[in-house]
Every structure is written in C-alpha cells, then in structure tokens.
Design a protein around this motif. Structure first.
Motif, mmCIF file in Angstrom:
data_model
loop_
_atom_site.group_PDB
_atom_site.id
_atom_site.type_symbol
_atom_site.label_atom_id
_atom_site.label_comp_id
_atom_site.label_asym_id
_atom_site.label_seq_id
_atom_site.Cartn_x
_atom_site.Cartn_y
_atom_site.Cartn_z
ATOM 1 N N ASP A 2 61.652 15.335 49.850
ATOM 2 C CA ASP A 2 60.237 15.564 50.129
ATOM 3 C C ASP A 2 59.436 15.767 48.847
ATOM 4 O O ASP A 2 58.528 15.021 48.543
ATOM 5 C CB ASP A 2 60.082 16.757 51.076
ATOM 6 C CG ASP A 2 58.660 16.950 51.557
ATOM 7 O OD1 ASP A 2 57.891 15.976 51.554
ATOM 8 O OD2 ASP A 2 58.314 18.078 51.925
ATOM 9 N N LYS A 3 59.796 16.806 48.066
ATOM 10 C CA LYS A 3 59.014 17.060 46.855
ATOM 11 C C LYS A 3 59.716 18.041 45.936
ATOM 12 O O LYS A 3 60.642 18.751 46.325
ATOM 13 C CB LYS A 3 57.633 17.588 47.223
ATOM 14 C CG LYS A 3 57.671 18.840 48.086
ATOM 15 C CD LYS A 3 56.283 19.191 48.566
ATOM 16 C CE LYS A 3 56.371 20.107 49.782
ATOM 17 N NZ LYS A 3 55.088 20.346 50.377
ATOM 18 N N ILE A 4 59.225 18.082 44.680
ATOM 19 C CA ILE A 4 59.633 19.075 43.699
ATOM 20 C C ILE A 4 58.454 20.019 43.546
ATOM 21 O O ILE A 4 57.333 19.574 43.279
ATOM 22 C CB ILE A 4 59.997 18.433 42.351
ATOM 23 C CG1 ILE A 4 61.171 17.479 42.528
ATOM 24 C CG2 ILE A 4 60.319 19.511 41.316
ATOM 25 C CD1 ILE A 4 61.486 16.643 41.312
ATOM 26 N N ILE A 5 58.700 21.319 43.733
ATOM 27 C CA ILE A 5 57.629 22.316 43.705
ATOM 28 C C ILE A 5 57.777 23.185 42.456
ATOM 29 O O ILE A 5 58.879 23.576 42.091
ATOM 30 C CB ILE A 5 57.674 23.188 44.979
ATOM 31 C CG1 ILE A 5 57.456 22.309 46.214
ATOM 32 C CG2 ILE A 5 56.647 24.315 44.921
ATOM 33 C CD1 ILE A 5 57.633 23.025 47.524
ATOM 34 N N ASN A 6 56.660 23.501 41.817
ATOM 35 C CA ASN A 6 56.589 24.370 40.631
ATOM 36 C C ASN A 6 57.537 23.955 39.504
ATOM 37 O O ASN A 6 58.295 24.780 38.990
ATOM 38 C CB ASN A 6 56.851 25.827 41.009
ATOM 39 C CG ASN A 6 55.769 26.384 41.902
ATOM 40 O OD1 ASN A 6 54.627 25.989 41.818
ATOM 41 N ND2 ASN A 6 56.140 27.302 42.768
ATOM 42 N N ASP A 10 59.486 29.597 37.284
ATOM 43 C CA ASP A 10 60.521 30.378 37.968
ATOM 44 C C ASP A 10 60.745 29.941 39.421
ATOM 45 O O ASP A 10 61.849 30.037 39.920
ATOM 46 C CB ASP A 10 60.162 31.867 37.929
ATOM 47 C CG ASP A 10 61.293 32.722 38.456
ATOM 48 O OD1 ASP A 10 62.439 32.527 38.003
ATOM 49 O OD2 ASP A 10 61.036 33.569 39.326
ATOM 50 N N GLY A 11 59.745 29.443 40.084
ATOM 51 C CA GLY A 11 59.886 29.013 41.477
ATOM 52 C C GLY A 11 60.274 27.556 41.626
ATOM 53 O O GLY A 11 60.157 26.979 42.713
ATOM 54 N N GLU A 12 60.754 26.944 40.553
ATOM 55 C CA GLU A 12 61.119 25.529 40.563
ATOM 56 C C GLU A 12 62.146 25.250 41.659
ATOM 57 O O GLU A 12 63.174 25.919 41.744
ATOM 58 C CB GLU A 12 61.689 25.169 39.193
ATOM 59 C CG GLU A 12 62.142 23.753 39.058
ATOM 60 C CD GLU A 12 62.615 23.453 37.652
ATOM 61 O OE1 GLU A 12 61.801 22.932 36.856
ATOM 62 O OE2 GLU A 12 63.782 23.742 37.351
ATOM 63 N N ARG A 13 61.837 24.245 42.513
ATOM 64 C CA ARG A 13 62.735 23.915 43.621
ATOM 65 C C ARG A 13 62.461 22.517 44.139
ATOM 66 O O ARG A 13 61.382 21.976 43.969
ATOM 67 C CB ARG A 13 62.605 24.931 44.740
ATOM 68 C CG ARG A 13 61.228 24.977 45.378
ATOM 69 C CD ARG A 13 61.058 26.262 46.185
ATOM 70 N NE ARG A 13 59.763 26.382 46.826
ATOM 71 C CZ ARG A 13 58.670 26.867 46.246
ATOM 72 N NH1 ARG A 13 58.708 27.256 44.972
ATOM 73 N NH2 ARG A 13 57.540 26.957 46.904
ATOM 74 N N ILE A 14 63.482 21.972 44.795
ATOM 75 C CA ILE A 14 63.386 20.687 45.468
ATOM 76 C C ILE A 14 63.455 20.961 46.962
ATOM 77 O O ILE A 14 64.290 21.757 47.411
ATOM 78 C CB ILE A 14 64.543 19.756 45.066
ATOM 79 C CG1 ILE A 14 64.476 19.429 43.591
ATOM 80 C CG2 ILE A 14 64.543 18.485 45.906
ATOM 81 C CD1 ILE A 14 65.654 18.614 43.108
ATOM 82 N N VAL A 62 66.380 23.542 50.714
ATOM 83 C CA VAL A 62 65.622 23.916 49.525
ATOM 84 C C VAL A 62 66.621 24.264 48.428
ATOM 85 O O VAL A 62 67.480 25.127 48.611
ATOM 86 C CB VAL A 62 64.698 25.115 49.809
ATOM 87 C CG1 VAL A 62 63.931 25.509 48.556
ATOM 88 C CG2 VAL A 62 63.744 24.798 50.963
ATOM 89 N N LEU A 63 66.519 23.587 47.299
ATOM 90 C CA LEU A 63 67.396 23.840 46.159
ATOM 91 C C LEU A 63 66.573 24.443 45.020
ATOM 92 O O LEU A 63 65.715 23.775 44.445
ATOM 93 C CB LEU A 63 68.074 22.550 45.687
ATOM 94 C CG LEU A 63 68.910 22.655 44.413
ATOM 95 C CD1 LEU A 63 70.060 23.658 44.569
ATOM 96 C CD2 LEU A 63 69.436 21.279 44.016
ATOM 97 N N TYR A 64 66.817 25.736 44.735
ATOM 98 C CA TYR A 64 66.179 26.414 43.614
ATOM 99 C C TYR A 64 67.009 26.200 42.358
ATOM 100 O O TYR A 64 68.240 26.201 42.402
ATOM 101 C CB TYR A 64 66.075 27.920 43.878
ATOM 102 C CG TYR A 64 64.911 28.309 44.745
ATOM 103 C CD1 TYR A 64 63.665 28.581 44.181
ATOM 104 C CD2 TYR A 64 65.053 28.426 46.122
ATOM 105 C CE1 TYR A 64 62.588 28.947 44.977
ATOM 106 C CE2 TYR A 64 63.986 28.793 46.923
ATOM 107 C CZ TYR A 64 62.755 29.055 46.343
ATOM 108 O OH TYR A 64 61.696 29.415 47.128
ATOM 109 N N THR A 65 66.345 26.052 41.215
ATOM 110 C CA THR A 65 67.035 25.929 39.940
ATOM 111 C C THR A 65 67.614 27.274 39.511
ATOM 112 O O THR A 65 68.694 27.335 38.962
ATOM 113 C CB THR A 65 66.060 25.424 38.851
ATOM 114 O OG1 THR A 65 65.479 24.206 39.288
ATOM 115 C CG2 THR A 65 66.761 25.191 37.537
#
Length: 115
Positions: A2-6, A10-14, A62-65
């Motif tokens: 869907d998308k990559i957010i931030n 710190d809130g970087e996620r797919i 949701v995958l957080y870095t």
C-alpha cells in the motif's frame, strides 16, 4: 503493497493490504533502487523475511523499521499485524529508495561444508 509512511523518521513503516488468505512467512521485503533505465536494481539491501503467520484477506500488515515486539490487533472484521525489523537506523531515507516485495513459496538452503 500500500504505502511507506514517515520515511526517514521514528515512525517509518510499510503498510501492506492482504489481498487473499496466505501465510505472510512466504514474503520478503527488500530495500532497492531503480536503474537509470527504470528497471529494478540488483542492489538489494536490508532484507526482512516475515515470520510464518496466517493472515486473511482484508487484514493489514505493518512493518516498522524500529525495534519492537510483533503483535496482532483485532479490529472489527479484520486484524492488523504489526512486525518490527529491529533496526537501529532508517531504511527509507533517500528519494531513490524503493520497497520490493518478494513472494518466496519454495526455497532451499545449504550449509557450507569445508573440504
């Protein structure tokens, strides 16, 4: 996907939308770039292979870095599955970065044996 957010924070996620019942453990996310001709580069970095887990059509993954503990949260009809890469730096920090989702249903591994 869907998308990559931030990206780069710190809130970087797919966020992935699950389109059919599957095992998310058959998928990998990779960081890559594109060549000047617009094709996916073979320079892949930061692989994340999802752990085995059944997910259903309509769920979100949701995958957080950042660091964290994997969990799932039930929302009305669907579930949101949270996964954590547990990296100490950001992955999606350049304009030329791309997320590559691979479906790996079958694979083999071979241990190196010294002769």
């Amino acid at each position: 996907m869907d998308k990559i957010i931030n990206p780069g924070s710190d809130g970087e996620r797919i966020v992935l939308n699950v389109l059919e019942d599957t095992d998310i453990g058959e998928y990998l996310i990779l960081d890559t770039t594109y060549t000047s001709s617009g094709k996916v580069s073979n320079k892949v970095r930061h692989p994340y292979w999802f752990p085995d887990k059944k997910v259903k059509k309509g769920d979100k993954v949701v995958l957080y870095t950042k660091e964290g503990s994997n969990k799932s949260v039930q929302k009305t009809e669907n579930t949101i599955h949270f996964f954590y890469w547990n990296l100490k730096s950001f992955v999606w920090n350049n304009e030329g970065d791309y997320a590559l989702l691979l479906h790996v249903k079958e694979w083999e591994s071979h241990r190196v044996q010294p002769e």
